[in-house]
Design a protein around this motif. Structure first.
Motif, PDB file in Angstrom:
ATOM      1  N   PHE A 198       0.825  -1.211   0.000  1.00 34.22           N
ATOM      2  CA  PHE A 198       0.000   0.000   0.000  1.00 34.22           C
ATOM      3  C   PHE A 198       0.862   1.265   0.000  1.00 34.22           C
ATOM      4  O   PHE A 198       0.536   2.255  -0.652  1.00 34.22           O
ATOM      5  N   LYS A 199       1.950   1.223   0.749  1.00 37.94           N
ATOM      6  CA  LYS A 199       2.838   2.393   0.822  1.00 37.94           C
ATOM      7  C   LYS A 199       3.398   2.727  -0.564  1.00 37.94           C
ATOM      8  O   LYS A 199       3.428   3.891  -0.984  1.00 37.94           O
ATOM      9  N   ALA A 200       3.841   1.684  -1.279  1.00 33.66           N
ATOM     10  CA  ALA A 200       4.391   1.896  -2.622  1.00 33.66           C
ATOM     11  C   ALA A 200       3.321   2.414  -3.576  1.00 33.66           C
ATOM     12  O   ALA A 200       3.556   3.325  -4.382  1.00 33.66           O
ATOM     13  N   ILE A 201       2.127   1.838  -3.483  1.00 33.10           N
ATOM     14  CA  ILE A 201       1.037   2.223  -4.380  1.00 33.10           C
ATOM     15  C   ILE A 201       0.595   3.669  -4.127  1.00 33.10           C
ATOM     16  O   ILE A 201       0.486   4.476  -5.055  1.00 33.10           O
ATOM     17  N   ILE A 202       0.373   3.986  -2.867  1.00 34.31           N
ATOM     18  CA  ILE A 202      -0.122   5.324  -2.519  1.00 34.31           C
ATOM     19  C   ILE A 202       0.902   6.403  -2.853  1.00 34.31           C
ATOM     20  O   ILE A 202       0.545   7.471  -3.378  1.00 34.31           O
ATOM     21  N   SER A 203       2.179   6.128  -2.589  1.00 32.31           N
ATOM     22  CA  SER A 203       3.209   7.138  -2.891  1.00 32.31           C
ATOM     23  C   SER A 203       3.277   7.404  -4.393  1.00 32.31           C
ATOM     24  O   SER A 203       3.482   8.539  -4.831  1.00 32.31           O
ATOM     25  N   CYS A 204       3.069   6.365  -5.204  1.00 37.13           N
ATOM     26  CA  CYS A 204       3.064   6.531  -6.661  1.00 37.13           C
ATOM     27  C   CYS A 204       1.852   7.357  -7.097  1.00 37.13           C
ATOM     28  O   CYS A 204       1.973   8.266  -7.924  1.00 37.13           O
ATOM     29  N   PHE A 205       0.681   7.034  -6.550  1.00 33.94           N
ATOM     30  CA  PHE A 205      -0.528   7.790  -6.896  1.00 33.94           C
ATOM     31  C   PHE A 205      -0.359   9.273  -6.570  1.00 33.94           C
ATOM     32  O   PHE A 205      -0.719  10.149  -7.368  1.00 33.94           O
ATOM     33  N   LYS A 206       0.178   9.543  -5.385  1.00 35.65           N
ATOM     34  CA  LYS A 206       0.360  10.944  -4.976  1.00 35.65           C
ATOM     35  C   LYS A 206       1.396  11.640  -5.859  1.00 35.65           C
ATOM     36  O   LYS A 206       1.268  12.828  -6.172  1.00 35.65           O
ATOM     37  N   ARG A 207       2.411  10.897  -6.252  1.00 37.95           N
ATOM     38  CA  ARG A 207       3.445  11.453  -7.126  1.00 37.95           C
ATOM     39  C   ARG A 207       2.853  11.908  -8.454  1.00 37.95           C
ATOM     40  O   ARG A 207       3.343  12.844  -9.087  1.00 37.95           O
ATOM     41  N   HIS A 208       1.798  11.233  -8.866  1.00 37.85           N
ATOM     42  CA  HIS A 208       1.126  11.583 -10.122  1.00 37.85           C
ATOM     43  C   HIS A 208      -0.028  12.559  -9.898  1.00 37.85           C
ATOM     44  O   HIS A 208      -0.848  12.763 -10.799  1.00 37.85           O
ATOM     45  N   GLY A 209      -0.120  13.129  -8.684  1.00 38.65           N
ATOM     46  CA  GLY A 209      -1.073  14.200  -8.436  1.00 38.65           C
ATOM     47  C   GLY A 209      -2.482  13.777  -8.099  1.00 38.65           C
ATOM     48  O   GLY A 209      -3.415  14.567  -8.227  1.00 38.65           O
ATOM     49  N   ALA A 210      -2.664  12.526  -7.668  1.00 39.51           N
ATOM     50  CA  ALA A 210      -4.019  12.050  -7.367  1.00 39.51           C
ATOM     51  C   ALA A 210      -4.426  12.408  -5.944  1.00 39.51           C
ATOM     52  O   ALA A 210      -3.603  12.425  -5.029  1.00 39.51           O
ATOM     53  N   GLU A 211      -5.724  12.697  -5.760  1.00 40.34           N
ATOM     54  CA  GLU A 211      -6.303  12.925  -4.439  1.00 40.34           C
ATOM     55  C   GLU A 211      -7.029  11.656  -4.009  1.00 40.34           C
ATOM     56  O   GLU A 211      -7.471  10.861  -4.832  1.00 40.34           O
TER      57      GLU A 211
END
Length: 293
Positions: free
Chosen positions: A73-86
Motif C-alpha cells: 500500500f505504501k508503494a502504491i499510494i506514494s506513486c498515486f500521490k506522485r502523479h497528483g491524485a487525491e
C-alpha cells in the motif's frame, strides 16, 4: 453421546432398584443422582456450540501478511500521490438502485442488505460505480483520484486461486476531458512504476479497448442486444478454455455457431504491436468505425 448414555444407565439402575424393592434411602440417593445428571445434560444442551471459522470466501490477515500489505500500500499510494491524485472514500454500502443494472449479468453477485430505516441497500461490488455516483452528486467534472478499499461479491469463492467474496480493490481514475490517450498512457506508467517498485519479477501489462471488442462483435455478426452478455462470456477466457466459452455463448446465450467461431478466430490471437498492425489490415475489422478508432 457419552453423557446421554450415562443418564440412560443411571435410569436403568433406578428402575432395577425399584423393581427389586431395594432400601428406600438407596433408591432416593440414586434418583437424586439421576436428576442431577439430567439437569447437567440439559444445561449442556442449552449451550450453543460455535464453530470458529471465518465466513466462506473471507480470511484473516496476521502480522506477517499485514506487513506485506502495508509495504504494498505504501508503494502504491506514494506513486498515486506522485502523479497528483487525491484520495476519496465512499460508504461500504450504497442504495441498491445505485448499483442495480450497472454490472450486467454480474448484478446477481451483489450482496443485498435487509431494509433498515426504509432504504434498500447493497454492499458495494466495486469502487467504480460509487466513484461515478460521487462525481454526479458533487457535480465534479475534472478529478484525478485514488481509492483503496474492500469490496464484496456474492460469488462462489475459489480461495486457492485468489478468488474471495471480500477483497481489496485499488483504483486510480482520471475523470474529465483530455487529449486522446494521454490519461491512458499515464495509467500504464503508474502500473509499471508500482510493479517495478514492488520487485515482483518480470511482468506483462495487457491493454485493451472496448471499441475494438465491440467492433469485433459487430463484424462477427453478434446482435447489438447480445453485446454485453457475449462480452461477459469472453471475459472468462483467462479462467476457462475457449471450448467452454463457445459452448456458453451458443448453448446458453443463443449465439449462432458461425458467429461464435468468427469470434474465436479473433479472441485467441496474441501479440503486441505486430498484432495491432495485423488487425489494422484485417479486411472486415478495418471497415468498422469503432474498431478503426
Amino acid at each position: 453421546m457419552a453423557e446421554e448414555a450415562a443418564v440412560r444407565a443411571q435410569a436403568e439402575t433406578v428402575r432395577r432398584l425399584k423393581q427389586d424393592k431395594a432400601d428406600p434411602d438407596e433408591i432416593a440417593k440414586e434418583v437424586a443422582k439421576l436428576l442431577d445428571m439430567k439437569a447437567q445434560l440439559g444445561a449442556d444442551e442449552g449451550k450453543q456450540k460455535f464453530v470458529l471459522k471465518t465466513p466462506k470466501g473471507t480470511r484473516d490477515f496476521g502480522p506477517k501478511e499485514m506487513a506485506i500489505r502495508e509495504r504494498a500500500f505504501k508503494a502504491i499510494i506514494s506513486c498515486f500521490k506522485r502523479h497528483g491524485a487525491e484520495v476519496i472514500d465512499t460508504p461500504v454500502f450504497e442504495l441498491k438502485e445505485t448499483l442495480t443494472g450497472k454490472y450486467g449479468e454480474d448484478s446477481k453477485l451483489i450482496y443485498d442488505l435487509k431494509d433498515q430505516g426504509g432504504e434498500l441497500l447493497s454492499l458495494r461490488y466495486d469502487l467504480t460505480v460509487p466513484f461515478a455516483r460521487y462525481l454526479a452528486m458533487n457535480k465534479i467534472t475534472n478529478i484525478k483520484r485514488y481509492h483503496i478499499a474492500k469490496v464484496y461479491r456474492r460469488d462462489n469463492p475459489a480461495m486457492t486461486r485468489g478468488r474471495y467474496r471480500e477483497f481489496y480493490q485499488c483504483d486510480f481514475d482520471i475523470a474529465g476531458q483530455f487529449d486522446p490517450m494521454i490519461p491512458d498512457a499515464e495509467c500504464l506508467k503508474i502500473v509499471h512504476e508500482i510493479l517495478s517498485d514492488l520487485q515482483l519479477g518480470d511482468f506483462v501489462i495487457k491493454i485493451n479497448d472496448r471499441r475494438i471488442l465491440d467492433g469485433m462483435f459487430a463484424v462477427c455478426g453478434v446482435p447489438d442486444s447480445k453485446f454485453r452478455t457475449i462480452c461477459s462470456s469472453v471475459d472468462k477466457l483467462d479462467k476457462v478454455p475457449w471450448e467452454e466459452v463457445r459452448s456458453e455463448m451458443v448453448g446458453e446465450k443463443g449465439l449462432s455457431p458461425e458467429a461464435a467461431d468468427r469470434i474465436g478466430d479473433y479472441v485467441q490471437l496474441h501479440g503486441g504491436l505486430d498484432l495491432i498492425e495485423r488487425l489494422l489490415q484485417d479486411p472486415k475489422l478495418s471497415q468498422n468505425k469503432l474498431a478503426k478508432e
